[in-house]
Scaffold this motif. Structure first.
Motif, PDB file in Angstrom:
ATOM      1  N   PHE A 131       0.857  -1.182   0.000  1.00 44.90           N
ATOM      2  CA  PHE A 131       0.000   0.000   0.000  1.00 44.90           C
ATOM      3  C   PHE A 131       0.898   1.238   0.000  1.00 44.90           C
ATOM      4  N   THR A 132       0.590   2.184  -0.864  1.00 40.48           N
ATOM      5  CA  THR A 132       1.410   3.398  -0.944  1.00 40.48           C
ATOM      6  C   THR A 132       0.517   4.627  -1.115  1.00 40.48           C
ATOM      7  N   ALA A 133       0.990   5.738  -0.605  1.00 43.27           N
ATOM      8  CA  ALA A 133       0.295   7.007  -0.865  1.00 43.27           C
ATOM      9  C   ALA A 133       1.322   8.119  -0.846  1.00 43.27           C
ATOM     10  N   ARG A 134       1.168   9.035  -1.769  1.00 44.95           N
ATOM     11  CA  ARG A 134       1.999  10.243  -1.826  1.00 44.95           C
ATOM     12  C   ARG A 134       1.028  11.406  -1.710  1.00 44.95           C
ATOM     13  N   ARG A 135       1.350  12.373  -0.857  1.00 40.91           N
ATOM     14  CA  ARG A 135       0.411  13.471  -0.604  1.00 40.91           C
ATOM     15  C   ARG A 135      -0.007  14.166  -1.903  1.00 40.91           C
ATOM     16  N   GLY A 136      -1.308  14.230  -2.114  1.00 38.03           N
ATOM     17  CA  GLY A 136      -1.859  14.880  -3.308  1.00 38.03           C
ATOM     18  C   GLY A 136      -1.871  14.013  -4.554  1.00 38.03           C
ATOM     19  N   LYS A 137      -1.402  12.764  -4.428  1.00 32.48           N
ATOM     20  CA  LYS A 137      -1.276  11.926  -5.637  1.00 32.48           C
ATOM     21  C   LYS A 137      -1.991  10.593  -5.523  1.00 32.48           C
ATOM     22  N   GLY A 138      -2.842  10.432  -4.522  1.00 31.67           N
ATOM     23  CA  GLY A 138      -3.658   9.221  -4.442  1.00 31.67           C
ATOM     24  C   GLY A 138      -3.006   8.095  -3.664  1.00 31.67           C
ATOM     25  N   ALA A 139      -3.811   7.061  -3.433  1.00 34.24           N
ATOM     26  CA  ALA A 139      -3.354   5.884  -2.685  1.00 34.24           C
ATOM     27  C   ALA A 139      -3.523   4.655  -3.567  1.00 34.24           C
ATOM     28  N   PHE A 140      -2.643   3.686  -3.375  1.00 32.59           N
ATOM     29  CA  PHE A 140      -2.593   2.524  -4.259  1.00 32.59           C
ATOM     30  C   PHE A 140      -2.313   1.249  -3.466  1.00 32.59           C
ATOM     31  N   CYS A 141      -2.789   0.117  -4.009  1.00 35.48           N
ATOM     32  CA  CYS A 141      -2.380  -1.189  -3.483  1.00 35.48           C
ATOM     33  C   CYS A 141      -1.833  -1.981  -4.654  1.00 35.48           C
ATOM     34  N   ASN A 142      -0.580  -2.370  -4.571  1.00 39.88           N
ATOM     35  CA  ASN A 142       0.100  -3.053  -5.683  1.00 39.88           C
ATOM     36  C   ASN A 142      -0.129  -2.310  -7.000  1.00 39.88           C
ATOM     37  N   GLY A 143      -0.109  -0.983  -6.909  1.00 40.28           N
ATOM     38  CA  GLY A 143      -0.219  -0.142  -8.109  1.00 40.28           C
ATOM     39  C   GLY A 143      -1.638   0.191  -8.524  1.00 40.28           C
ATOM     40  N   GLU A 144      -2.654  -0.456  -7.913  1.00 35.36           N
ATOM     41  CA  GLU A 144      -4.054  -0.179  -8.277  1.00 35.36           C
ATOM     42  C   GLU A 144      -4.610   0.916  -7.369  1.00 35.36           C
ATOM     43  N   PRO A 145      -5.331   1.898  -7.928  1.00 34.81           N
ATOM     44  CA  PRO A 145      -5.843   2.995  -7.095  1.00 34.81           C
ATOM     45  C   PRO A 145      -6.840   2.511  -6.042  1.00 34.81           C
ATOM     46  N   LEU A 146      -6.791   3.149  -4.878  1.00 34.11           N
ATOM     47  CA  LEU A 146      -7.703   2.804  -3.777  1.00 34.11           C
ATOM     48  C   LEU A 146      -8.750   3.894  -3.633  1.00 34.11           C
ATOM     49  N   GLN A 147      -9.941   3.480  -3.193  1.00 38.88           N
ATOM     50  CA  GLN A 147     -11.033   4.417  -2.951  1.00 38.88           C
ATOM     51  C   GLN A 147     -11.808   3.915  -1.736  1.00 38.88           C
ATOM     52  N   VAL A 148     -12.081   4.815  -0.798  1.00 37.47           N
ATOM     53  CA  VAL A 148     -12.859   4.414   0.383  1.00 37.47           C
ATOM     54  C   VAL A 148     -14.292   4.058  -0.025  1.00 37.47           C
ATOM     55  N   SER A 149     -14.992   3.390   0.876  1.00 34.67           N
ATOM     56  CA  SER A 149     -16.403   3.037   0.670  1.00 34.67           C
ATOM     57  C   SER A 149     -17.259   4.300   0.565  1.00 34.67           C
ATOM     58  N   ASP A 150     -18.341   4.230  -0.209  1.00 40.23           N
ATOM     59  CA  ASP A 150     -19.238   5.395  -0.295  1.00 40.23           C
ATOM     60  C   ASP A 150     -20.443   5.251   0.638  1.00 40.23           C
ATOM     61  N   GLN A 151     -20.397   4.270   1.534  1.00 38.90           N
ATOM     62  CA  GLN A 151     -21.508   4.062   2.477  1.00 38.90           C
ATOM     63  C   GLN A 151     -21.548   5.203   3.507  1.00 38.90           C
ATOM     64  N   GLU A 152     -22.677   5.899   3.595  1.00 41.33           N
ATOM     65  CA  GLU A 152     -22.791   7.026   4.543  1.00 41.33           C
ATOM     66  C   GLU A 152     -23.634   6.650   5.754  1.00 41.33           C
ATOM     67  N   ASP A 153     -24.244   5.462   5.701  1.00 45.98           N
ATOM     68  CA  ASP A 153     -25.125   5.043   6.805  1.00 45.98           C
ATOM     69  C   ASP A 153     -24.336   4.133   7.737  1.00 45.98           C
ATOM     70  N   ILE A 154     -24.078   4.611   8.940  1.00 42.49           N
ATOM     71  CA  ILE A 154     -23.252   3.805   9.854  1.00 42.49           C
ATOM     72  C   ILE A 154     -23.914   2.472  10.193  1.00 42.49           C
ATOM     73  N   LYS A 155     -25.235   2.418  10.102  1.00 36.61           N
ATOM     74  CA  LYS A 155     -25.932   1.156  10.407  1.00 36.61           C
ATOM     75  C   LYS A 155     -25.700   0.096   9.328  1.00 36.61           C
ATOM     76  N   GLN A 156     -25.131   0.507   8.223  1.00 37.64           N
ATOM     77  CA  GLN A 156     -24.792  -0.439   7.133  1.00 37.64           C
ATOM     78  C   GLN A 156     -23.270  -0.630   7.065  1.00 37.64           C
ATOM     79  N   SER A 157     -22.581  -0.364   8.168  1.00 37.56           N
ATOM     80  CA  SER A 157     -21.108  -0.287   8.118  1.00 37.56           C
ATOM     81  C   SER A 157     -20.429  -1.338   8.984  1.00 37.56           C
ATOM     82  N   ILE A 158     -19.185  -1.622   8.639  1.00 39.11           N
ATOM     83  CA  ILE A 158     -18.286  -2.379   9.521  1.00 39.11           C
ATOM     84  C   ILE A 158     -17.254  -1.387  10.057  1.00 39.11           C
ATOM     85  N   ILE A 159     -17.003  -1.470  11.353  1.00 37.02           N
ATOM     86  CA  ILE A 159     -16.041  -0.574  12.004  1.00 37.02           C
ATOM     87  C   ILE A 159     -14.890  -1.431  12.535  1.00 37.02           C
ATOM     88  N   ALA A 160     -13.670  -0.980  12.294  1.00 38.58           N
ATOM     89  CA  ALA A 160     -12.489  -1.677  12.823  1.00 38.58           C
ATOM     90  C   ALA A 160     -11.972  -0.941  14.051  1.00 38.58           C
TER      91      ALA A 160
END
Ligand SMILES: O=P([O-])([O-])O[C@@H]1[C@@H](O)[C@H](O)[C@@H](O)[C@H](O)[C@@H]1O
Ligand SMILES: [Mg+2]
Ligand SMILES: [Mg+2]
Length: 280
Positions: A131-160
């Protein structure tokens, strides 16, 4: 504009991969376990060896840079974040997992300048995920871009989250009370990989909506926090204020909505800060 820290980031990726190989090989051997602040705060010779390998390789290439390394601090080095270019290293994040061969173990390398994280590298070495991230240039896992979940309802969420390494009954009660509040929102589930760095990579990957913990250290969160924010996530202190890398507390979430909802449920106590060495 040229990216002045790209060479350093490339070096961090190489160092994390080499360190991960040492960790993987060490899993085949007997692991001699020592303790630090308490009987459940574990360290092995591999933690120490890997940290030295990383620091030595960085020193050869960037002799003026500074370091905050978990095992160097345990050995008495100071833990002060300055404006200077600083490598913030957790050689094995998930030492308890490593000791038990529980299969989530990471090498975490963050790099800050002017107290701001410029890049983060987390190598989940048993999953072989870089996993890599450079400020202002996105985050990646093995070179593939990462994006957080778009779930806004905490009742539909998993929390770590994690229980940490304090067994002080008062602190444990407060951690359990917060956990009960979060669980009973209710959320779909609560999980913990046993490593702060991988928990944050799970947020960045969209597998869990948020991660929170009280009691972690700057080396646990420096790299992972940038990976979350560069994947579109939000960082804050457990009291809802801005994240303070040295405060030993974090909420890392996919959105402000989810982060603020978690903050409402957390008993935001403050363990001694990382930059208060006499109290650590
Ligand atoms: O000690 P270590 O294995 O590098 O790091 C660990 C973290 O990643 C874990 O999530 C946390 O709960 C522990 O308190 C500890 O800080
Ligand atoms: Mg750690
Ligand atoms: Mg560690």
């Amino acid at each position: 504009m040229a990216d002045v820290w790209q060479t350093a980031m490339d070096h961090a990726v190489g160092a994390a991969r080499r360190a991960g190989q040492v960790v993987r090989e060490a899993l085949q051997d007997d692991r001699k376990v020592m303790t630090k602040s308490s009987s459940v705060d574990l360290v092995t010779q591999t933690d120490q060896k890997v940290e030295q390998l990383i620091i030595q390789s960085v020193k050869e290439k960037f002799p003026t840079h500074r370091f905050i390394g978990e095992e160097s601090v345990a050995a008495g080095e100071s833990c002060v974040l300055t404006d200077a270019p600083t490598w913030i290293i957790d050689p094995i994040d998930g030492t308890t997992n490593f000791v038990h061969a529980f299969p989530f173990v990471a090498v975490s390398i963050g790099f800050s300048v002017n107290k701001q994280v410029e890049f983060g590298v987390v190598f989940s070495c048993l999953e072989d995920k870089m996993f890599t991230a450079r400020r202002g240039k996105g985050a990646f896992c093995n070179g593939e871009p990462l994006q957080v979940s778009d779930q806004e309802d905490i009742k539909q969420s998993i929390i770590a989250t994690e229980f940490g390494s304090s067994r002080d009954p008062d602190a444990v009660d407060r951690i359990f009370s917060s956990l009960r509040n979060v669980l009973c929102i209710p959320v779909h589930g609560v999980r913990g990989a046993g490593t702060a760095a991988i928990n944050m990579c799970l947020v960045a990957s969209g597998c869990v909506e948020a991660y929170y913990e009280i009691g972690i250290h700057v080396w646990d969160i420096a790299a992972g926090s940038l990976i979350v924010s560069e994947a579109g996530g939000v960082l804050m202190d457990v009291d809802g204020g801005p994240l303070d890398l040295m405060s030993r507390r974090i909420v890392a979430a996919n959105s402000r909505t989810i982060a603020e909802r978690i903050v409402r449920e957390i008993d935001a106590f403050g363990p001694p800060r990382d930059d208060e060495p006499l109290r650590r």
